[in-house]
Motif scaffolding. Structure first.
Motif, PDB file in Angstrom:
ATOM      1  N   ILE A   1       0.836  -1.199   0.000  1.00 44.45           N
ATOM      2  CA  ILE A   1       0.000   0.000   0.000  1.00 44.45           C
ATOM      3  C   ILE A   1       0.874   1.253   0.000  1.00 44.45           C
ATOM      4  CG2 ILE A   1      -1.561   1.389   1.431  1.00 44.45           C
ATOM      5  CD1 ILE A   1      -3.021  -0.785  -0.037  1.00 44.45           C
TER       6      ILE A   1
ATOM      7  N   ALA B   1      -0.392   6.878   2.566  1.00 42.28           N
ATOM      8  CA  ALA B   1      -0.975   5.538   2.753  1.00 42.28           C
ATOM      9  C   ALA B   1      -2.367   5.608   3.368  1.00 42.28           C
ATOM     10  CB  ALA B   1      -0.031   4.676   3.596  1.00 42.28           C
TER      11      ALA B   1
ATOM     12  N   SER C   1      -8.021  -2.423   0.937  1.00 43.91           N
ATOM     13  CA  SER C   1      -6.792  -3.196   0.758  1.00 43.91           C
ATOM     14  C   SER C   1      -6.414  -3.125  -0.712  1.00 43.91           C
ATOM     15  CB  SER C   1      -6.999  -4.655   1.175  1.00 43.91           C
ATOM     16  OG  SER C   1      -7.858  -5.311   0.252  1.00 43.91           O
ATOM     17  N   LYS C   2      -5.231  -3.632  -1.046  1.00 42.67           N
ATOM     18  CA  LYS C   2      -4.828  -3.627  -2.457  1.00 42.67           C
ATOM     19  C   LYS C   2      -5.715  -4.571  -3.267  1.00 42.67           C
ATOM     20  CE  LYS C   2      -1.077  -7.016  -1.848  1.00 42.67           C
ATOM     21  NZ  LYS C   2       0.376  -7.254  -2.035  1.00 42.67           N
TER      22      LYS C   2
END
Length: 220
Positions: free
Chosen positions: A34, A45, A54-55
């Motif tokens: 991230i 971030a 989340s990614k």
């Protein structure tokens, strides 16, 4: 003013998404953090987490957009097709076209290896929900074909949608594992295999002629 803020939010969200995909392709999904996405997008971030939990969520959002476009395209054209095999192949085609339009092959390779190796249990709930939605949409398209008399009346549509979805994942992995992409060979293979799934492996009944052969007593 509120309209301007919404546009700014949308632009920031898109910038984060594009930064994520750029890094996923360059260094792999698992290796990307991230913090790296934030740096690439020029934000902090915490800002990334504000837009994406989340990614994984970056991928899921893109996949949902591609799936929605593919299903809309399929709904607009499949009803016009008399041959159910043409319909199945068209559905697979638009799903693959949109998948590749949303994410590069390298990302698909990594994601699909994870999914097909049984790693789906480690994927976020949002991915599972997205896949469930896609299977439901495929099932709805199959029910339309069934209602039009193009598929068996006793077909287990939900099972068929499950199998087609899994099969599509496998074929997409095979496609994205070749460089350059060989779409022509891919689509020929899809048609052959889809025909086998559609028509089955059982021989014709005695009162039915084999495909391509005249019925007994019929014209030669």
């Amino acid at each position: 003013m509120s309209g301007l803020r919404e546009r700014q939010k949308a632009m920031r969200r898109q910038a984060i998404s594009q930064a994520g995909v750029k890094l996923f392709e360059r260094q792999g999904f698992q290796s990307t953090t991230i913090e790296q996405i934030a740096q690439e997008a020029g934000v902090s971030a915490p800002t990334v987490f504000k837009y994406f939990g989340s990614k994984h969520e970056i991928l899921v959002e893109m996949l949902q957009e591609g799936d929605a476009r593919a299903i809309s395209d399929a709904r607009a054209h499949i009803a016009e097709m008399d041959d159910p095999l043409d319909a199945l192949c068209y559905l697979e085609k638009v799903l693959v076209d949109q998948a590749l339009a949303m994410m590069p092959p390298a990302i698909w390779r990594e994601l699909l290896l994870h999914v097909l190796s049984g790693g789906q249990s480690g994927l976020p709930d949002s991915y599972k929900r997205m896949n469930d939605i896609l299977r439901g949409e495929i099932a709805a398209l199959l029910r339309d074909l069934q209602a039009a008399g193009k598929l068996r009346a006793d077909l287990d549509v939900d099972l068929a949608a499950f199998l087609l979805n899994d099969y599509s994942h496998l074929q997409l992995l095979r496609l994205t594992s070749t460089e350059p992409l060989d779409l022509e060979t891919h689509r020929k293979q899809v048609r052959l295999t889809s025909g086998l799934i559609l028509h089955g492996m059982a021989p014709p009944r005695h009162d039915e002629p084999a495909k391509g052969r005249p019925a007994k007593g019929g014209p030669r």
